[in-house]
Enzyme design. Structure first.
Site, PDB file in Angstrom:
ATOM      1  N   TYR A 115     -16.317  17.312 -17.477  1.00 17.99           N
ATOM      2  CA  TYR A 115     -16.079  18.522 -16.683  1.00 17.99           C
ATOM      3  C   TYR A 115     -17.379  19.308 -16.596  1.00 17.99           C
ATOM      4  O   TYR A 115     -18.467  18.713 -16.598  1.00 17.99           O
ATOM      5  CB  TYR A 115     -14.878  19.301 -17.288  1.00 17.99           C
ATOM      6  CG  TYR A 115     -14.270  20.203 -16.265  1.00 17.99           C
ATOM      7  CD1 TYR A 115     -13.824  19.704 -15.039  1.00 17.99           C
ATOM      8  CD2 TYR A 115     -14.158  21.563 -16.497  1.00 17.99           C
ATOM      9  CE1 TYR A 115     -13.304  20.544 -14.065  1.00 17.99           C
ATOM     10  CE2 TYR A 115     -13.627  22.405 -15.533  1.00 17.99           C
ATOM     11  CZ  TYR A 115     -13.210  21.895 -14.309  1.00 17.99           C
ATOM     12  OH  TYR A 115     -12.710  22.717 -13.364  1.00 17.99           O
ATOM     13  N   LYS A 170       8.889   4.097  -6.816  1.00 13.31           N
ATOM     14  CA  LYS A 170       7.919   3.313  -6.034  1.00 13.31           C
ATOM     15  C   LYS A 170       6.553   3.370  -6.708  1.00 13.31           C
ATOM     16  O   LYS A 170       5.853   2.359  -6.822  1.00 13.31           O
ATOM     17  CB  LYS A 170       7.839   3.936  -4.636  1.00 13.31           C
ATOM     18  CG  LYS A 170       7.705   2.977  -3.527  1.00 13.31           C
ATOM     19  CD  LYS A 170       9.015   2.370  -3.162  1.00 13.31           C
ATOM     20  CE  LYS A 170       8.905   1.085  -2.438  1.00 13.31           C
ATOM     21  NZ  LYS A 170      10.079   0.716  -1.702  1.00 13.31           N
TER      22      LYS A 170
HETATM   23  O1  LIG Z   1      12.501   0.102  -0.710  1.00  9.92           O
HETATM   24  C1  LIG Z   1      13.306  -0.575  -1.329  1.00  9.92           C
HETATM   25  O2  LIG Z   1      13.022  -1.134  -2.375  1.00  9.92           O
HETATM   26  C2  LIG Z   1      14.711  -0.686  -0.848  1.00  9.92           C
HETATM   27  C3  LIG Z   1      14.821  -0.758   0.613  1.00  9.92           C
HETATM   28  O3  LIG Z   1      13.673  -0.352   1.290  1.00  9.92           O
HETATM   29  C4  LIG Z   1      15.970   0.049   1.084  1.00  9.92           C
HETATM   30  O4  LIG Z   1      15.756   0.934   1.932  1.00  9.92           O
HETATM   31  O5  LIG Z   1      17.068  -0.185   0.620  1.00  9.92           O
END
Ligand SMILES: O=C(O)C[C@H](O)C(=O)O
Ligand SMILES: NC(=O)c1ccc[n+]([C@@H]2O[C@H](COP(=O)([O-])OP(=O)(O)OC[C@H]3O[C@@H](n4cnc5c(N)ncnc54)[C@H](O)[C@@H]3O)[C@@H](O)[C@H]2O)c1
Length: 485
Positions: A115, A170
């Protein structure tokens, strides 16, 4: 599916005090089994000569079924249910991801370099040479997972806060399967201009943008405008991730049944984000005969009030300009792909498809046709579900696609990359393993991400994909950076 099976997604742990005798634990597990749940663990928490305290964990079919299992236990003599925990909610307490520092901050010396004052020189280096952002910041390995919460899974428009568990998930998948640092960016707006403006404004920190669960048809315009305006790849997972996986699965399913892309008749139910991208990629791969279906029926020329993407499909698919119902459309068809809504077809409808038919019923969580019924008539059946064979899920594609794009600082995602990624996924299933229940690799197959990433890097470099991607460096991040100092 009409009869739901117990699933780990509805796993509960029940704390129970039970009279201590030789058969009390056995009676508990029998009761749970008779209620249709599956016992997956049993721990004794405490015991004394009169009473045993246990944590019993079981998979149930849904929340109502979980309540029924608990009720049946409560009705047993000598059983006292103390507490019920939903293990899926427990796993989400406090969220699923966090930021970790890569550098030690143990003393003033380290602080002075990580930093201020040391960091100022690094800032100035980037100000003088913006390309250095990829070498001196997280940009080189970081992706924004952007959603407005307007089309989350099959749940619909539930808004940005409710979309967070999916976006965090995700990000966790990006890290686990691709070594990519992804971060959820959920937006409290569903206005196209505003979303484009915000994403453009946050883009400097990221090496790529992954659009997620943004409703069609807005998603098409948002993606197109961002692609035009940004110098980093913009990928819409619901479109391109799904299309890549479907093309991979169809390539192998056709190998199983001995048919060719250019000869098959395909019917797609759902002309939204996933369906539109699937159809475009299949057409690019040589499929000539496709009928697109949506709520209003088969998309055909002369149909009124279509949005631009559906109008494009009406103009470029449906050679015979068919306008009848879905069961009529699939009669005689070789392939049915569903990315729309649950329970639209019956086993009898599937029976009327061509010989050695292929069914991908991918609406989540409940597919367009019960796969157990479809399997009685079709040669190959796939769904999006993890409790059925041939699970088609985008996680086979997006970690490797971004791994490859980040490794070579790609500036855009292209159709060539989509085709190469699909080929790489399909090729992971060797001739010796290919059969009607194995057309697509497992999401846990460690060969998938390296193969997809290598294919993407090869496209960007304009060289053939390596025959054995596992033998090549998995990521350029593993190699020493050159020329920083
Ligand atoms: O994105 C996912 O893993 C699931 C899929 O795209 C969904 O919309 O069911
Ligand atoms: N298994 C996977 O990996 C995977 C990937 C992507 C999408 N999906 C599933 O596919 C479905 C669609 O996803 P999307 O991102 O394209 O959503 P979307 O909202 O963009 O598109 C869905 C489309 O289906 C249409 N539709 C709804 N009901 C219909 C019906 N009864 N008949 C015909 N069409 C109908 C809608 O009008 C819309 O155009 C969801 O259930 C999603 O969970 C699964």
């Amino acid at each position: 599916m009409t009869t739901r099976l117990p699933s780990a997604g509805f796993s509960i742990t029940i704390r129970i005090a039970v009279t201590a005798d030789a058969s009390s634990i056995g009676r508990l597990t029998t009761c749970v089994g008779e209620a249709g749940a599956i016992v997956t663990a049993l721990d004794v928490v405490d015991s004394d000569p009169t009473r045993v305290l246990v944590d019993l964990t079981c998979d149930t079919a849904d929340s109502a079924h979980a309540d029924q299992v608990v009720k049946q236990l409560e009705d047993q003599d000598g059983v006292d249910v103390r507490k019920v925990s939903d293990r899926t909610f427990l796993l989400h307490l406090g969220g699923k991801i966090e930021v970790n520092s890569k550098v030690a901050l143990r003393n003033r010396d380290e602080l002075s370099r990580a930093y201020t004052p040391g960091v100022a020189r690094v800032c100035m280096a980037i100000a003088e040479n913006p390309a250095d952002a990829r070498r001196l910041t997280i940009k080189r390995n970081t992706v924004a997972v952007v959603s407005d919460g307007s089309a989350v899974l099959g749940l619909g428009n539930i808004g940005p806060a409710a979309a967070m568990p999916v976006m965090e998930g995700k990000a966790a998948l990006f890290k686990r399967f691709g070594g990519v640092d992804a971060w959820p960016v959920v937006l409290d707006t569903q206005d196209t201009d505003e979303i484009v403006k915000i994403v453009k404004a946050i883009a400097p920190a990221y090496g790529g943008i992954n659009l997620e669960d943004i409703a069609a048809p807005r998603c098409f315009e948002i993606e197109a405008r961002l692609r035009e305006q940004l110098d980093i790849p913009v990928f819409h997972d619901d479109q391109h991730g799904t299309a890549i996986c479907v093309l991979a699965a169809l390539t192998n399913a056709l190998r199983v049944v001995g048919k060719r892309m250019q000869d098959v008749k395909v019917v797609v139910s759902g002309a939204g984000a996933a369906g539109t991208a699937i159809m475009k990629l299949l057409m690019r791969q040589g499929v000539g005969d496709i009928i697109a279906y949506d709520r209003k029926g088969a998309l055909h020329r002369g149909m009124p009030d279509l949005n631009p993407s559906m109008q494009w499909l009406a103009d470029h698919t449906n050679k015979a300009n068919y306008s009848g119902d879905l069961p009529g459309a699939i009669a005689g068809a070789d392939v049915f792909i569903g990315v729309s809504a649950p329970n639209l077809l019956t086993g009898d409808d599937i029976a009327k498809m061509a010989d050695k038919s292929i069914v991908f019923a991918m609406a989540n969580p409940d597919p367009e046709v019960d796969p157990r019924e479809a399997r009685k008539h079709a040669a190959v059946v796939a769904t999006g579900r993890s409790d059925q064979p041939n699970q088609i899920n985008n996680v086979l594609a997006f970690p490797g696609v971004f791994r490859g794009m980040l490794d070579v600082s790609a500036e855009e995602f292209t159709e060539e990359m989509a085709l190469a990624a699909a080929r790489a996924i399909a090729d992971v299933v060797g001739e010796d393993k290919l059969n009607p229940t194995v057309i697509i690799p497992s999401v846990f197959d460690p060969r998938v991400t390296p193969a997809v990433a290598a294919a993407i890097r090869a496209v960007v470099r304009g060289v053939p994909a390596p025959a054995n991607p596992a033998a090549t460096p998995e990521s350029e991040l593993d190699q020493a950076p050159e020329g920083i100092f």
